[in-house]
Design an enzyme around this catalytic site. Structure first.
Site, mmCIF file in Angstrom:
data_model
loop_
_atom_site.group_PDB
_atom_site.id
_atom_site.type_symbol
_atom_site.label_atom_id
_atom_site.label_comp_id
_atom_site.label_asym_id
_atom_site.label_seq_id
_atom_site.Cartn_x
_atom_site.Cartn_y
_atom_site.Cartn_z
ATOM 1 N N ASP A 1 34.554 44.958 -88.333
ATOM 2 C CA ASP A 1 34.580 44.891 -89.807
ATOM 3 C C ASP A 1 35.680 43.949 -90.314
ATOM 4 O O ASP A 1 35.876 43.825 -91.520
ATOM 5 C CB ASP A 1 34.782 46.299 -90.399
ATOM 6 C CG ASP A 1 36.107 46.912 -89.984
ATOM 7 O OD1 ASP A 1 36.841 46.288 -89.179
ATOM 8 O OD2 ASP A 1 36.432 48.008 -90.470
ATOM 9 N N GLY A 2 36.416 43.319 -89.405
ATOM 10 C CA GLY A 2 37.449 42.364 -89.828
ATOM 11 C C GLY A 2 38.851 42.935 -89.797
ATOM 12 O O GLY A 2 39.837 42.198 -89.865
ATOM 13 N N GLN B 1 53.332 32.782 -108.716
ATOM 14 C CA GLN B 1 53.329 33.790 -109.789
ATOM 15 C C GLN B 1 54.643 34.558 -109.655
ATOM 16 O O GLN B 1 54.708 35.605 -109.022
ATOM 17 C CB GLN B 1 52.135 34.726 -109.614
ATOM 18 C CG GLN B 1 50.776 34.026 -109.682
ATOM 19 C CD GLN B 1 49.663 34.907 -109.153
ATOM 20 O OE1 GLN B 1 49.475 36.031 -109.615
ATOM 21 N NE2 GLN B 1 48.926 34.421 -108.169
ATOM 22 N N HIS C 1 58.851 28.202 -103.651
ATOM 23 C CA HIS C 1 58.459 27.582 -104.914
ATOM 24 C C HIS C 1 59.607 27.639 -105.929
ATOM 25 O O HIS C 1 59.851 26.677 -106.650
ATOM 26 C CB HIS C 1 57.207 28.259 -105.462
ATOM 27 C CG HIS C 1 56.789 27.699 -106.761
ATOM 28 N ND1 HIS C 1 56.388 26.391 -106.903
ATOM 29 C CD2 HIS C 1 56.756 28.237 -107.999
ATOM 30 C CE1 HIS C 1 56.113 26.160 -108.169
ATOM 31 N NE2 HIS C 1 56.339 27.254 -108.856
ATOM 32 N N LYS D 1 54.573 17.738 -117.230
ATOM 33 C CA LYS D 1 53.186 18.078 -116.884
ATOM 34 C C LYS D 1 52.798 19.375 -117.570
ATOM 35 O O LYS D 1 53.588 20.300 -117.635
ATOM 36 C CB LYS D 1 53.083 18.235 -115.363
ATOM 37 C CG LYS D 1 51.743 18.699 -114.844
ATOM 38 C CD LYS D 1 51.809 19.070 -113.351
ATOM 39 C CE LYS D 1 52.119 20.538 -113.139
ATOM 40 N NZ LYS D 1 52.118 20.951 -111.716
ATOM 41 N N ARG E 1 49.696 22.482 -117.898
ATOM 42 C CA ARG E 1 48.509 23.045 -117.268
ATOM 43 C C ARG E 1 47.680 23.738 -118.336
ATOM 44 O O ARG E 1 47.949 24.887 -118.683
ATOM 45 C CB ARG E 1 48.918 24.070 -116.217
ATOM 46 C CG ARG E 1 49.397 23.460 -114.907
ATOM 47 C CD ARG E 1 48.907 24.313 -113.741
ATOM 48 N NE ARG E 1 49.473 23.894 -112.472
ATOM 49 C CZ ARG E 1 48.900 23.007 -111.675
ATOM 50 N NH1 ARG E 1 47.781 22.417 -112.039
ATOM 51 N NH2 ARG E 1 49.447 22.698 -110.517
ATOM 52 N N ASP F 1 57.566 17.147 -104.279
ATOM 53 C CA ASP F 1 57.144 18.457 -104.791
ATOM 54 C C ASP F 1 57.183 19.471 -103.654
ATOM 55 O O ASP F 1 57.199 19.088 -102.485
ATOM 56 C CB ASP F 1 55.729 18.377 -105.370
ATOM 57 C CG ASP F 1 55.498 19.414 -106.469
ATOM 58 O OD1 ASP F 1 56.370 20.264 -106.698
ATOM 59 O OD2 ASP F 1 54.427 19.361 -107.105
ATOM 60 N N THR G 1 45.546 21.670 -104.998
ATOM 61 C CA THR G 1 44.305 20.932 -105.275
ATOM 62 C C THR G 1 44.554 19.417 -105.265
ATOM 63 O O THR G 1 43.614 18.635 -105.311
ATOM 64 C CB THR G 1 43.753 21.290 -106.663
ATOM 65 O OG1 THR G 1 44.723 20.879 -107.643
ATOM 66 C CG2 THR G 1 43.486 22.773 -106.798
HETATM 67 C C1 R5P Z 1 53.742 23.752 -109.308
HETATM 68 O O1 R5P Z 1 54.642 24.147 -110.000
HETATM 69 C C2 R5P Z 1 53.923 23.297 -107.890
HETATM 70 O O2 R5P Z 1 55.219 22.874 -107.633
HETATM 71 C C3 R5P Z 1 52.937 22.207 -107.547
HETATM 72 O O3 R5P Z 1 53.218 21.091 -108.377
HETATM 73 C C4 R5P Z 1 51.535 22.614 -107.801
HETATM 74 O O4 R5P Z 1 51.332 23.936 -107.429
HETATM 75 C C5 R5P Z 1 50.590 21.708 -107.071
HETATM 76 O O5 R5P Z 1 49.307 22.161 -107.327
HETATM 77 P P1 R5P Z 1 48.085 21.148 -107.380
HETATM 78 O O6 R5P Z 1 48.142 20.312 -106.138
HETATM 79 O O7 R5P Z 1 46.883 22.059 -107.420
HETATM 80 O O8 R5P Z 1 48.226 20.360 -108.630
#
Ligand code: R5P
Length: 312
Positions: free
Chosen positions: A37-38, A96, A129, A191, A193, A217, A222
């Site tokens: 079942d994993g 988060q 992060h 930037k 979001r 970064d 993504t």
């Molecule tokens: C955001 O605060 C992180 O430092 C990255 O800039 C972010 O999570 C990168 O995500 P993505 O490649 O999806 O833009």
């Protein structure tokens, strides 16, 4: 006789093996299986009673990687390991880290609680992060930086006439440290979001015109942030653009997007997450040696901060 051992989960065996090779020890034998079942089953195949045990496991998706870490910690405690250190090259769910809107979870705190409650005595990770996440733990926490190995690579590029770019405000502190070490000016991108996984460049603060760029970064997920920022910098007149990021999550078609954009010349990533794709643009820089040194020093009660020369 060595009284510390290193065990690994399945999330990043290659890095764990490289760490063990650097130290000159065998990885502790552990059997990890999945039931039909994993569900995950773990067993240490050798005596770890009284041992200073380091468990290496990144926690990138799927969430089973995290669960496997918790089970390995639990099994080690129940087998009477003297001290258990969770070595987490990629600490997932870190983004988060606060309640930025009503009725949301603070996942970084939840993960910290789970790791602590499972029985970890201390934690070692790299390029969280946000550094404040250390405070979510009430056990000793060592926060490493990949900057010494990444900066070495940047020096090898032999670039002149360049700026260091933070692709968002969150990356500004780290980028400033790189800029200082590289003796370059800093550019910060504002930037936004508008929704999850979508990034918009609102403003570029600084002077990237006519300059090569080192964009720094903590992670690429993504790829939207890196690519949008690189394209905006190109429109502003930047020359060659090099990306530097520690955790190569590369979800969805991120790698394809990176391969297809002309805006980014090259990306340096580390091996905190196994990289399975193919790209001429990517160069992997290993953090195995850094982790190995951190493990040895932790075991010997020696300073870890002296591994890092750059100011933050
Ligand atoms: C955001 O605060 C992180 O430092 C990255 O800039 C972010 O999570 C990168 O995500 P993505 O490649 O999806 O833009």
């Amino acid at each position: 006789m060595l009284d510390f051992k290193i065990a690994s989960g399945r999330a990043n065996r290659e890095l764990a093996q490289n760490i063990a090779d650097y130290i000159g020890v065998e990885l502790t034998e552990v059997t990890i299986k999945n039931f039909s079942d994993g569900e995950i089953w773990v067993k240490y195949e050798e005596n770890i009673r009284g041992v200073d045990l380091f468990i290496i496991q990144s926690t990138q998706a799927p969430a089973e990687n995290l669960l496997e870490l918790l089970l390995l910690i639990d099994a080690a405690k129940r087998a009477s390991a003297r001290r258990v250190t969770a070595v987490i090259p990629y600490f997932a769910y870190a983004r988060q880290d606060r309640k930025d809107q009503p009725r949301v979870s603070i996942s970084a705190k939840l993960i910290a609680n789970l790791i602590t409650r499972a029985g970890a005595d201390r934690v070692i990770t790299i390029d969280l992060h946000s550094s404040q996440i250390q405070g979510f733990f009430d056990i000793p926490f060592d926060h490493l930086y990949a900057s010494p190995v990444l900066i070495r690579k940047i020096f090898q590029l032999g670039l002149t006439n360049f700026v260091v770019v933070a692709p968002d405000i969150g990356a500004a502190k780290t980028a400033r440290a790189y800029a200082k070490r590289l003796n370059a000016d800093l550019v910060i991108i504002d930037k936004r979001r508008p929704e999850h996984n979508v990034a918009e460049v609102v403003n570029i603060i600084g002077e990237p015109e006519g300059k090569n760029v080192i964009m720094v970064d903590d992670l690429i997920d993504t790829g939207t942030t890196f690519i949008q920022c690189a394209e905006a910098l190109k429109r502003r007149g930047s020359l060659d653009i090099y990306g530097v990021c520690v955790h190569a999550v590369f979800s969805g078609n991120a790698l394809e997007k990176l391969n297809n954009t002309d805006a980014i010349n090259k990306m340096f990533i580390t091996d905190t997450i196994p990289f399975k794709g193919k790209s001429d643009k990517i160069e992997i820089v290993s953090v195995a040696e850094l982790f190995a040194e951190a493990i040895i020093r932790t075991h010997d009660n020696r300073s870890i901060s002296s591994l890092f020369e750059i100011e933050r």
